[in-house]
Design an enzyme around this catalytic site. Structure first.
Site, PDB file in Angstrom:
ATOM      1  N   ASP A 242       0.829  -1.215   0.000  1.00 24.41           N
ATOM      2  CA  ASP A 242       0.000   0.000   0.000  1.00 24.41           C
ATOM      3  C   ASP A 242       0.857   1.257   0.000  1.00 24.41           C
ATOM      4  O   ASP A 242       0.683   2.161  -0.826  1.00 24.41           O
ATOM      5  CB  ASP A 242      -0.838   0.081   1.287  1.00 24.41           C
ATOM      6  CG  ASP A 242      -2.112  -0.728   1.219  1.00 24.41           C
ATOM      7  OD1 ASP A 242      -2.497  -1.280   2.258  1.00 24.41           O
ATOM      8  OD2 ASP A 242      -2.708  -0.797   0.143  1.00 24.41           O
TER       9      ASP A 242
ATOM     10  N   ASP B  87      -6.531  -1.559  -3.775  1.00 25.00           N
ATOM     11  CA  ASP B  87      -7.972  -1.688  -3.549  1.00 25.00           C
ATOM     12  C   ASP B  87      -8.307  -3.177  -3.582  1.00 25.00           C
ATOM     13  O   ASP B  87      -7.834  -3.903  -4.458  1.00 25.00           O
ATOM     14  CB  ASP B  87      -8.727  -0.946  -4.659  1.00 25.00           C
ATOM     15  CG  ASP B  87     -10.235  -1.083  -4.502  1.00 25.00           C
ATOM     16  OD1 ASP B  87     -10.710  -1.072  -3.351  1.00 25.00           O
ATOM     17  OD2 ASP B  87     -10.928  -1.204  -5.527  1.00 25.00           O
TER      18      ASP B  87
ATOM     19  N   THR C 165      -8.046  -5.276  -0.572  1.00 21.44           N
ATOM     20  CA  THR C 165      -7.018  -5.908   0.275  1.00 21.44           C
ATOM     21  C   THR C 165      -7.321  -7.384   0.544  1.00 21.44           C
ATOM     22  O   THR C 165      -6.416  -8.217   0.542  1.00 21.44           O
ATOM     23  CB  THR C 165      -6.924  -5.154   1.621  1.00 21.44           C
ATOM     24  OG1 THR C 165      -6.684  -3.781   1.324  1.00 21.44           O
ATOM     25  CG2 THR C 165      -5.820  -5.690   2.488  1.00 21.44           C
TER      26      THR C 165
ATOM     27  N   SER D 286     -19.251  -7.897  -4.869  1.00 22.49           N
ATOM     28  CA  SER D 286     -18.089  -8.139  -4.005  1.00 22.49           C
ATOM     29  C   SER D 286     -18.001  -9.594  -3.597  1.00 22.49           C
ATOM     30  O   SER D 286     -19.025 -10.261  -3.421  1.00 22.49           O
ATOM     31  CB  SER D 286     -18.207  -7.325  -2.713  1.00 22.49           C
ATOM     32  OG  SER D 286     -17.922  -5.985  -2.924  1.00 22.49           O
TER      33      SER D 286
ATOM     34  N   ARG E 150     -23.914  -2.751  -5.814  1.00 23.92           N
ATOM     35  CA  ARG E 150     -23.274  -2.584  -4.505  1.00 23.92           C
ATOM     36  C   ARG E 150     -24.251  -1.890  -3.570  1.00 23.92           C
ATOM     37  O   ARG E 150     -24.250  -0.678  -3.410  1.00 23.92           O
ATOM     38  CB  ARG E 150     -21.997  -1.760  -4.644  1.00 23.92           C
ATOM     39  CG  ARG E 150     -21.118  -1.807  -3.383  1.00 23.92           C
ATOM     40  CD  ARG E 150     -19.890  -0.955  -3.571  1.00 23.92           C
ATOM     41  NE  ARG E 150     -18.941  -1.099  -2.496  1.00 23.92           N
ATOM     42  CZ  ARG E 150     -17.903  -1.926  -2.513  1.00 23.92           C
ATOM     43  NH1 ARG E 150     -17.680  -2.689  -3.554  1.00 23.92           N
ATOM     44  NH2 ARG E 150     -17.083  -1.979  -1.483  1.00 23.92           N
TER      45      ARG E 150
HETATM   46  P1  AMP Z   1     -14.662  -4.867  -2.727  1.00 26.57           P
HETATM   47  O1  AMP Z   1     -13.356  -5.516  -2.982  1.00 26.57           O
HETATM   48  O2  AMP Z   1     -15.356  -4.373  -3.959  1.00 26.57           O
HETATM   49  O3  AMP Z   1     -15.552  -5.663  -1.835  1.00 26.57           O
HETATM   50  O4  AMP Z   1     -14.369  -3.507  -1.966  1.00 26.57           O
HETATM   51  C1  AMP Z   1     -13.219  -3.235  -1.236  1.00 26.57           C
HETATM   52  C2  AMP Z   1     -13.430  -1.954  -0.491  1.00 26.57           C
HETATM   53  O5  AMP Z   1     -14.591  -2.052   0.327  1.00 26.57           O
HETATM   54  C3  AMP Z   1     -12.332  -1.599   0.462  1.00 26.57           C
HETATM   55  O6  AMP Z   1     -11.386  -0.771  -0.150  1.00 26.57           O
HETATM   56  C4  AMP Z   1     -13.033  -0.875   1.599  1.00 26.57           C
HETATM   57  O7  AMP Z   1     -12.738   0.509   1.612  1.00 26.57           O
HETATM   58  C5  AMP Z   1     -14.490  -1.042   1.296  1.00 26.57           C
HETATM   59  N1  AMP Z   1     -15.322  -1.395   2.457  1.00 26.57           N
HETATM   60  C6  AMP Z   1     -14.934  -1.702   3.710  1.00 26.57           C
HETATM   61  N2  AMP Z   1     -16.020  -1.938   4.494  1.00 26.57           N
HETATM   62  C7  AMP Z   1     -17.107  -1.766   3.728  1.00 26.57           C
HETATM   63  C8  AMP Z   1     -18.515  -1.852   3.960  1.00 26.57           C
HETATM   64  N3  AMP Z   1     -19.006  -2.167   5.157  1.00 26.57           N
HETATM   65  N4  AMP Z   1     -19.334  -1.619   2.927  1.00 26.57           N
HETATM   66  C9  AMP Z   1     -18.851  -1.312   1.705  1.00 26.57           C
HETATM   67  N5  AMP Z   1     -17.530  -1.228   1.433  1.00 26.57           N
HETATM   68  C10 AMP Z   1     -16.667  -1.433   2.416  1.00 26.57           C
HETATM   69 MG    MG Z   2     -10.222   0.242  -1.546  1.00 25.98          MG
END
Ligand code: AMP
Ligand code: MG
Length: 307
Positions: free
Chosen positions: A28, A106, A108, A189, A235
């Protein structure tokens, strides 16, 4: 650099067992240092809003030395001071004025699992998305042949392109032409904490979609819709008070829009990227090939019992 760290984690199992996630943090921070350093050279007057900050790193710590070492692969001779300055430049508060937005790693969770993640950079100018670059180091080409890794880019009004890693050719990309929602593939996701999977399944069922969702980490989902591999990305927040972070969506949203798709919140409004660190005025995210947008929004409203 990110792939190198990801491969090391896969070999040693390092990050997963460490409570401080330190190998991830090294990736990061080093990527933020590199992007910030390059932006400062090319656009010295521009601000940068980036996910990481200097508080994450003590001078003289092992972490600082590791970040320096990794950063030097791309910026030979980078001093510890210059490294901290580059990192610290990422403290812009966001808003409508011209600034860049960066998520260095992005997705993680996907990064740690050895799966998809992205390096996401966007330029906001006059409160709108002006340019974007989205690195997807693990993404296979759309036909699933050949090597992993693509960089997607877009400039407002100029379209979107994909460049395979190791190539110098930019190929224009566009969303698919699916108009029958029942034939659409939708993605979401992997992490159930990041989106309401069960509600999204209800919306897909209402649209007549029978195929299971394609689950992908990070903004790679935006890339997959932009190049026509899937027609819909949903989302919906699990908690109505969750506000999405601007760096999680800015780059991906412009790439879909420039590939002739649409990205809005659940009210059908374009994402408002001018509100600072969070998409404070946008609720939920619906991204589609454009043709399906209204019908998907209607299905969301029906399932959520609003409008
Ligand atoms: P994804 O890989 O699309 O699921 O999204 C990753 C991103 O989701 C990370 O960079 C976080 O900033 C974000 N994230 C963390 N917690 C939440 C949450 N409760 N709802 C939506 N996004 C989140
Ligand atoms: Mg992110």
């Amino acid at each position: 650099m990110a792939r190198q760290v990801q491969d090391r984690i896969a070999r040693t199992g390092d990050a997963v067992t460490k409570a401080d996630r330190s190998p991830v943090t090294v990736a990061d921070l080093a990527i933020q240092v590199l992007v910030s350093h390059r932006l400062a050279e090319r656009f010295p007057g521009d601000g940068l809003l980036a996910e990481e900050d200097t508080a994450a790193i003590d001078a003289d710590s092992v972490l600082a030395a590791q970040v320096c070492e990794l950063s030097r692969q791309a910026v030979p001779g980078l001093t510890a001071d210059a490294m901290r300055r580059a990192l610290g430049r990422g403290d812009h508060g966001g808003g409508a004025a011209r600034h860049w937005v960066l998520d260095p790693v992005d997705g993680t969770k996907g990064f740690l699992r050895g799966e998809q993640f992205a390096v996401a950079l966007a330029l906001i100018d006059g409160g709108r998305l002006a340019a974007a670059a989205l690195g997807c180091p693990r993404l296979l080409p759309a036909d699933h042949s050949g090597q992993e890794g693509s960089i997607f880019s877009a400039e407002a009004g100029c379209g979107a392109t994909e460049r395979r890693l190791g190539s110098t050719a930019d190929r224009p990309i566009t969303v698919d032409a699916v108009t029958d929602p029942a034939r659409a593939a939708f993605c979401e996701s992997v992490e159930a904490a990041h989106a309401a999977h069960s509600v999204q399944a209800e919306i897909a069922a209402r649209l007549g979609i029978h195929r299971p969702p394609v689950r992908i980490d990070s903004q790679c989902k935006y890339a997959v819709v932009a190049r026509g591999e899937a027609s819909i990305y949903l989302r919906l927040p699990r908690r109505t008070d969750y506000r999405e972070k601007v760096w999680d969506h800015a780059a991906g949203a412009l790439i879909i829009e420039e590939a002739e798709g649409r990205v809005t919140d659940l009210d059908g409004r374009p994402l408002d990227v001018s509100a600072g660190r969070y998409l404070a005025r946008s609720h939920g995210i619906v991204a589609t090939n454009g043709r399906l947008h209204e019908v998907v929004l209607a299905a969301c409203r029906e399932v959520l019992g609003v409008g």
